[in-house]
Design a protein around this motif. Structure first.
Motif, mmCIF file in Angstrom:
data_model
loop_
_atom_site.group_PDB
_atom_site.id
_atom_site.type_symbol
_atom_site.label_atom_id
_atom_site.label_comp_id
_atom_site.label_asym_id
_atom_site.label_seq_id
_atom_site.Cartn_x
_atom_site.Cartn_y
_atom_site.Cartn_z
ATOM 1 N N THR A 99 -5.055 14.758 3.339
ATOM 2 C CA THR A 99 -5.781 13.541 3.704
ATOM 3 C C THR A 99 -6.769 13.237 2.587
ATOM 4 N N CYS A 100 -6.785 11.990 2.148
ATOM 5 C CA CYS A 100 -7.705 11.572 1.089
ATOM 6 C C CYS A 100 -8.446 10.316 1.499
ATOM 7 N N ARG A 101 -9.687 10.221 1.045
ATOM 8 C CA ARG A 101 -10.426 8.972 1.142
ATOM 9 C C ARG A 101 -9.965 8.098 -0.012
ATOM 10 N N VAL A 110 -8.954 4.713 -5.913
ATOM 11 C CA VAL A 110 -9.072 6.064 -6.459
ATOM 12 C C VAL A 110 -9.092 7.016 -5.269
ATOM 13 N N MET A 111 -8.147 7.938 -5.246
ATOM 14 C CA MET A 111 -8.080 8.911 -4.160
ATOM 15 C C MET A 111 -9.143 9.983 -4.360
ATOM 16 N N THR A 112 -9.827 10.315 -3.293
ATOM 17 C CA THR A 112 -10.779 11.402 -3.302
ATOM 18 C C THR A 112 -10.221 12.476 -2.392
ATOM 19 N N PRO A 113 -9.679 13.541 -2.987
ATOM 20 C CA PRO A 113 -9.071 14.596 -2.185
ATOM 21 C C PRO A 113 -10.102 15.394 -1.399
ATOM 22 N N PRO A 114 -9.653 16.147 -0.424
ATOM 23 C CA PRO A 114 -10.561 16.998 0.334
ATOM 24 C C PRO A 114 -11.261 18.014 -0.584
ATOM 25 N N LEU A 115 -12.364 18.543 -0.122
ATOM 26 C CA LEU A 115 -13.112 19.534 -0.876
ATOM 27 C C LEU A 115 -12.189 20.681 -1.297
ATOM 28 N N TRP A 166 0.809 -1.221 0.000
ATOM 29 C CA TRP A 166 0.000 0.000 0.000
ATOM 30 C C TRP A 166 0.848 1.280 0.000
ATOM 31 N N ALA A 167 2.128 1.217 -0.293
ATOM 32 C CA ALA A 167 2.999 2.399 -0.216
ATOM 33 C C ALA A 167 2.635 3.476 -1.234
ATOM 34 N N VAL A 168 2.038 3.075 -2.353
ATOM 35 C CA VAL A 168 1.561 4.018 -3.366
ATOM 36 C C VAL A 168 0.165 3.573 -3.771
ATOM 37 N N LEU A 169 -0.772 4.504 -3.676
ATOM 38 C CA LEU A 169 -2.141 4.240 -4.111
ATOM 39 C C LEU A 169 -2.556 5.338 -5.075
ATOM 40 N N ASP A 170 -3.096 4.944 -6.199
ATOM 41 C CA ASP A 170 -3.574 5.898 -7.200
ATOM 42 C C ASP A 170 -2.491 6.901 -7.587
ATOM 43 N N GLY A 171 -1.248 6.430 -7.640
ATOM 44 C CA GLY A 171 -0.132 7.273 -8.043
ATOM 45 C C GLY A 171 0.403 8.202 -6.976
ATOM 46 N N ARG A 172 -0.072 8.078 -5.735
ATOM 47 C CA ARG A 172 0.374 8.957 -4.644
ATOM 48 C C ARG A 172 1.051 8.147 -3.542
ATOM 49 N N PRO A 173 2.164 8.643 -3.033
ATOM 50 C CA PRO A 173 2.799 7.977 -1.894
ATOM 51 C C PRO A 173 1.884 8.012 -0.664
ATOM 52 N N VAL A 174 1.860 6.918 0.075
ATOM 53 C CA VAL A 174 1.076 6.841 1.301
ATOM 54 C C VAL A 174 2.009 7.053 2.489
ATOM 55 N N VAL A 175 1.809 8.164 3.179
ATOM 56 C CA VAL A 175 2.616 8.498 4.344
ATOM 57 C C VAL A 175 2.090 7.751 5.570
ATOM 58 N N ASP A 176 0.770 7.595 5.655
ATOM 59 C CA ASP A 176 0.170 6.872 6.777
ATOM 60 C C ASP A 176 -1.249 6.456 6.392
ATOM 61 N N VAL A 177 -1.691 5.339 6.931
ATOM 62 C CA VAL A 177 -3.093 4.933 6.789
ATOM 63 C C VAL A 177 -3.810 5.406 8.044
ATOM 64 N N ALA A 227 -8.734 2.962 3.796
ATOM 65 C CA ALA A 227 -9.963 3.695 3.485
ATOM 66 C C ALA A 227 -9.737 5.204 3.513
ATOM 67 N N ARG A 228 -8.778 5.647 4.328
ATOM 68 C CA ARG A 228 -8.433 7.073 4.413
ATOM 69 C C ARG A 228 -6.941 7.142 4.714
ATOM 70 N N VAL A 229 -6.215 7.977 3.943
ATOM 71 C CA VAL A 229 -4.757 8.014 4.064
ATOM 72 C C VAL A 229 -4.225 9.439 4.139
#
Length: 180
Positions: A157-159, A169-174, A107-118, A131-133
């Motif tokens: 933070t993205c869902r 698929v990352m869903t960025p904040p509003l 899970w280190a990269v999801l949807d092309g983005r590095p995951v710093v923390d789950v 579910a949120r990273v």
């Protein structure tokens, strides 16, 4: 358990490099620098001419990734200036469980983005999945006043929405743009 195709460090390096290259290319295209270049910055800190030339997108070498465990909160530092001729350096501080729960699980990269923390797990999925990273928005542009081509990142933070085929698929904040 998912098996990562690349090591976490390699996957993050590829994601960061791709995002920087894409952001530079988009800025170059959006502002028409190929046809109407800006002058080189008056102050040029580095010696790499391509970093100061708005008429072309500089070659961005593969990013280097430094990951360290921390007792503090997770985070990242990233600032790249093409004028220095060095590869981008991505620095992450991760919690002690990041290697086993995130990197080793793929899970280190999801949807092309590095995951710093789950930050939240989908416990209903088997195996569980993020579910949120905490991830990053990577920005890049031509700065005519000082550095020329430069890039940086902000933590966001993205869902994580999962498609029917299992692709995240990352869903960025509003208000946050969708692209890296």
């Amino acid at each position: 358990m998912r098996k990562p195709q690349l090591s976490a460090r390699d996957a993050i390096a590829k994601a960061v490099t791709t995002a920087v290259r894409r952001s530079f290319a988009e800025d170059h295209e959006d502002f028409g620098f190929a046809h109407d270049p800006l002058p080189a910055p008056a102050f040029r800190a580095g010696s790499q001419v391509a970093g100061h030339d708005s008429s072309r997108v500089p070659v961005v070498p593969e990013a280097e990734v430094a990951i360290r465990q921390t007792d503090d909160g997770p985070g990242l530092f990233f600032s790249y200036k093409a004028e220095y001729g060095q590869p981008p350096l991505w620095q992450m501080s991760v919690r002690h469980h990041w290697q086993s729960e995130v990197a080793d699980a793929g899970w280190a990269v999801l949807d092309g983005r590095p995951v710093v923390d789950v930050l939240e797990w989908d416990e209903t999925a088997v195996p569980r999945r993020p579910a949120r990273v905490l991830t990053a928005k990577i920005w890049g542009e031509y700065d005519p006043s000082f550095h020329g081509w430069r890039s940086w990142a902000d933590t966001i933070t993205c869902r994580v929405d999962w498609t029917d085929t299992g692709h995240p698929v990352m869903t960025p904040p509003l208000g946050e743009p969708r692209s890296n």
